[in-house]
Design a protein around this motif. Structure first.
Motif, PDB file in Angstrom:
ATOM      1  N   LEU A  64       0.770  -1.339   0.201  1.00 39.36           N
ATOM      2  CA  LEU A  64       0.063   0.060  -0.059  1.00 39.36           C
ATOM      3  C   LEU A  64       0.979   1.322   0.044  1.00 39.36           C
ATOM      4  N   LYS A  65       1.903   1.398   0.660  1.00 37.69           N
ATOM      5  CA  LYS A  65       2.988   2.311   0.839  1.00 37.69           C
ATOM      6  C   LYS A  65       4.371   1.704   1.156  1.00 37.69           C
ATOM      7  N   SER A  66       5.393   2.151  -0.151  1.00 34.83           N
ATOM      8  CA  SER A  66       6.641   1.653   0.176  1.00 34.83           C
ATOM      9  C   SER A  66       7.143   2.091   1.327  1.00 34.83           C
ATOM     10  N   GLY A  67       7.746   0.842   2.197  1.00 35.67           N
ATOM     11  CA  GLY A  67       8.536   1.195   3.387  1.00 35.67           C
ATOM     12  C   GLY A  67       9.666   2.269   3.126  1.00 35.67           C
ATOM     13  N   LEU A  68      10.426   2.287   2.063  1.00 30.08           N
ATOM     14  CA  LEU A  68      11.525   3.222   1.788  1.00 30.08           C
ATOM     15  C   LEU A  68      11.054   4.723   1.690  1.00 30.08           C
ATOM     16  N   TRP A  69       9.762   4.585   0.733  1.00 34.20           N
ATOM     17  CA  TRP A  69       9.004   6.084   0.653  1.00 34.20           C
ATOM     18  C   TRP A  69       8.622   6.732   1.837  1.00 34.20           C
ATOM     19  N   VAL A  70       8.155   5.940   2.797  1.00 33.33           N
ATOM     20  CA  VAL A  70       7.602   6.340   4.239  1.00 33.33           C
ATOM     21  C   VAL A  70       8.717   7.019   4.959  1.00 33.33           C
ATOM     22  N   THR A  71       9.900   5.932   5.155  1.00 36.51           N
ATOM     23  CA  THR A  71      10.791   6.521   5.961  1.00 36.51           C
ATOM     24  C   THR A  71      11.878   7.621   5.282  1.00 36.51           C
ATOM     25  N   SER A  72      11.960   7.402   4.102  1.00 37.12           N
ATOM     26  CA  SER A  72      13.059   8.466   3.639  1.00 37.12           C
ATOM     27  C   SER A  72      12.098   9.707   3.112  1.00 37.12           C
ATOM     28  N   VAL A  73      11.087   9.644   2.347  1.00 41.77           N
ATOM     29  CA  VAL A  73      10.421  10.736   1.924  1.00 41.77           C
ATOM     30  C   VAL A  73       9.224  11.321   2.511  1.00 41.77           C
ATOM     31  N   SER A  74       8.378  10.664   3.061  1.00 37.60           N
ATOM     32  CA  SER A  74       7.143  10.961   3.823  1.00 37.60           C
ATOM     33  C   SER A  74       7.642  11.336   5.115  1.00 37.60           C
ATOM     34  N   TRP A  75       8.396  10.782   6.007  1.00 36.68           N
ATOM     35  CA  TRP A  75       8.837  11.139   7.043  1.00 36.68           C
ATOM     36  C   TRP A  75      10.145  11.788   7.152  1.00 36.68           C
ATOM     37  N   GLY A  76      10.951  11.729   6.241  1.00 35.83           N
ATOM     38  CA  GLY A  76      12.224  12.357   6.173  1.00 35.83           C
ATOM     39  C   GLY A  76      13.162  11.919   7.367  1.00 35.83           C
ATOM     40  N   ASP A  77      12.847  10.778   7.934  1.00 31.85           N
ATOM     41  CA  ASP A  77      13.960  10.397   8.637  1.00 31.85           C
ATOM     42  C   ASP A  77      15.277   9.790   8.233  1.00 31.85           C
ATOM     43  N   SER A  78      15.546   9.679   6.869  1.00 33.20           N
ATOM     44  CA  SER A  78      16.542   9.270   6.493  1.00 33.20           C
ATOM     45  C   SER A  78      17.028   9.734   4.868  1.00 33.20           C
ATOM     46  N   ARG A  79      18.434   9.983   4.823  1.00 30.56           N
ATOM     47  CA  ARG A  79      18.733  10.435   3.346  1.00 30.56           C
ATOM     48  C   ARG A  79      19.904   9.271   3.028  1.00 30.56           C
ATOM     49  N   ILE A  80      20.078   9.701   1.769  1.00 28.19           N
ATOM     50  CA  ILE A  80      21.263   8.678   1.052  1.00 28.19           C
ATOM     51  C   ILE A  80      22.475   8.997   1.662  1.00 28.19           C
ATOM     52  N   CYS A  81      23.058   7.780   1.772  1.00 27.41           N
ATOM     53  CA  CYS A  81      24.615   7.819   2.423  1.00 27.41           C
ATOM     54  C   CYS A  81      25.499   8.370   1.504  1.00 27.41           C
ATOM     55  N   ALA A  82      26.263   9.022   2.106  1.00 28.64           N
ATOM     56  CA  ALA A  82      27.719   9.688   1.185  1.00 28.64           C
ATOM     57  C   ALA A  82      28.370   8.614   0.641  1.00 28.64           C
TER      58      ALA A  82
END
Length: 525
Positions: free
Chosen positions: A273-291
């Motif tokens: 229903l909702k991509s897990g990665l979309w929720v954590t990285s995009v919707s919640w903004g709890d993570s960003r791409i690693c250097a």
């Protein structure tokens, strides 16, 4: 951070599910509610509404328990995804990193006990659902075979996070820990058993139709589940190739002979229903791409950059900018604007095993002298890159593979960033070099495999621990005196020391070291 605190998850889910009444709800609602975190076993019992015979007749019970197992094997529900995948594999495999002001987490080798306990807390869901499927359908059915495969996928993740693990298989004491080598042997046997059942089940055609609505991956195509099971065996063979070389070679060669995933159409992906990665990285903004990932891809001028990452909101000297793992972030609002989010939407499928990964596994197998189906390490290496480009619908694989000069880029932080600049860690290039040493060839294979595995952070972390590749940046702050770039494992739930003390002490014996971040996995030796 997780949007539901652990102590509230079960209460909230139970309140939600109590309103459902019975299992005759539409499957679409079932898929959603099954994904919540606890007490599924009680929720899905008939509670006087439907008899066991009626549930068996309509396959609601078995189907719902299969969905429960898939929710752990391929966790896309946001809380399960963040606590099992993001906090562990994605962060430690250097795919994403946190944007919160966190002083305690696995990247810094000092996470709270809640963080350590979370992944293991999902294991009882696997055990209870598996037992119900076996009770309802017997141990010769296609449903049972699928349950064996799903349990193997889940248990493999659990043991590769902790090492020894309580599998819930001992009737006298389900909290007994099993040593990691024994877990691997059990999983291999389970996968072989599952394949044998599927191949000899006279009702398989009918069961394909029956269970297709409950199969979130292959929609009842059991031939593809056989390929997935063989692919899991090749994954495990590569994992144990240094510590058990003879077993690994036999296992890997047989998996290839029997048929692993070779085409992207057969990739193991899950639409949720909702991509897990979309929720954590995009919707919640709890993570960003690693250097680390960004620096390699930037240096290689990788055409997949735009497919993996979103442009930064606050543009620096380049469009896509990653954040150093373990950076001392002091503002979540600013970090979300400085660094790139994952380029996913709500409906982007979760990716759990691909043809590209299998090609890279075969490249490493061929490098070790295994018979991987008639190709060389170079053949499979290049095939892995091409399959990844195809998977992401990106052009330019031939030009990419011909590049003999590009290396990882020096990391330059965004203006006002938190991690600081750092010079590149590797000089490995892309183009295959037959005259290279064994180690250089292995680094080349694993570096490209790591890029192609995105966003499957668990596998990225496994390879990083197992081989030391790719070379990654040091953590820019204190790591509790651990002289490691990434943890070797996650410590057990500290409550085990009191509530399950005898078994816990035995687990420490199996570990062969302390219950900490530094003790290696069995397959790292």
């Amino acid at each position: 951070m997780v949007k539901l605190k652990t102590k509230n998850i079960m209460l909230m889910c139970s309140k939600l599910h109590c309103k459902l009444g019975c299992l005759s709800l539409l499957l679409g609602f079932l898929v959603f509610f099954v994904s919540c975190t606890n007490n599924f076993n009680d929720i899905n019992k008939p509670a006087g509404k439907l008899s066991i015979e009626e549930l068996q007749r309509d396959n609601y019970a078995v189907g719902s328990f299969l969905i429960q197992m898939q929710g752990v094997a391929f966790p896309e529900q946001e809380n399960a995804y963040q606590t099992m995948i993001d906090f562990v594999g994605n962060y430690l495999g250097r795919y994403t990193t946190y944007t919160k002001e966190l002083s305690k987490n696995h990247t810094l080798f000092n996470a709270s006990n809640n963080w350590c306990a979370w992944p293991a807390s999902y294991a009882p869901k696997v055990v209870s659902a598996f037992n119900e499927i076996k009770r309802l359908s017997g141990d010769q059915s296609a449903a049972y075979a699928l349950a064996l495969i799903l349990r193997s996928q889940s248990f493999l993740r659990f043991t590769d996070i902790y090492g020894p693990f309580p599998l819930g298989l001992d009737d006298n004491d389900p909290n007994v820990y099993t040593p990691q080598p024994d877990i691997y042997k059990m999983l291999i046997a389970d996968l072989n058993r599952a394949i044998a059942i599927i191949k000899t089940d006279n009702m398989i055609g009918e069961e394909k139709k029956i269970f297709a609505p409950y199969d979130m991956v292959y929609r009842g195509d059991f031939d593809k589940w056989i390929m997935f099971a063989n692919s899991l065996k090749l994954r495990m063979a590569i994992r144990i190739s240094s510590v058990a070389p003879q077993l690994a070679q036999q296992l890997g060669e047989k998996a290839v002979r029997d048929g692993v995933i070779e085409d992207n159409i057969d990739n193991c992906t899950v639409n949720y229903l909702k991509s897990g990665l979309w929720v954590t990285s995009v919707s919640w903004g709890d993570s960003r791409i690693c250097a680390d990932l960004e620096s390699y891809m930037t240096g290689y001028k990788d055409p997949r950059l735009a497919s993996y990452f979103k442009p930064t909101a606050l543009r620096g000297n380049r469009m896509y900018i990653g954040c150093r793992a373990g950076a001392p972030v002091s503002s979540n609002v600013l970090a979300k604007r400085l660094y790139s989010a994952a380029n996913v939407t709500e409906t982007t499928p979760g990716v759990w095993l691909t043809a590209s990964e299998m090609a890279f596994c075969r490249a490493e197998g061929a490098l070790r002298g295994w018979n991987m189906g008639g190709g060389t390490a170079k053949d499979f290496y290049e095939q892995g890159v091409r399959l990844s480009f195809e998977q992401w619908d990106v052009e330019g694989a031939s030009e990419y593979l011909a590049d003999s000069l590009s290396t990882e880029a020096d990391y330059v932080d965004n203006l006002g960033g938190f991690g600081g600049d750092f010079g590149k860690m590797s000089e490995i290039t892309i183009k295959w070099k037959e005259s290279a040493t064994m180690q250089e060839k292995l680094e080349r294979i694993i570096t490209q495999k790591w890029i192609a595995l995105f966003p499957n952070g668990q596998e990225a972390w496994d390879d990083l621990r197992r081989t030391g590749y790719p070379h990654v940046f040091p953590i820019p702050q204190n790591t509790d005196d651990y002289n490691l770039l990434t943890p070797n494992r996650i410590p057990f739930d500290r409550n085990e020391r009191i509530n399950n003390r005898e078994n816990y002490l035995k687990a420490i014996e199996y570990l062969g070291g302390g219950d900490n971040y530094g003790t290696p996995m069995w397959w790292q030796y």
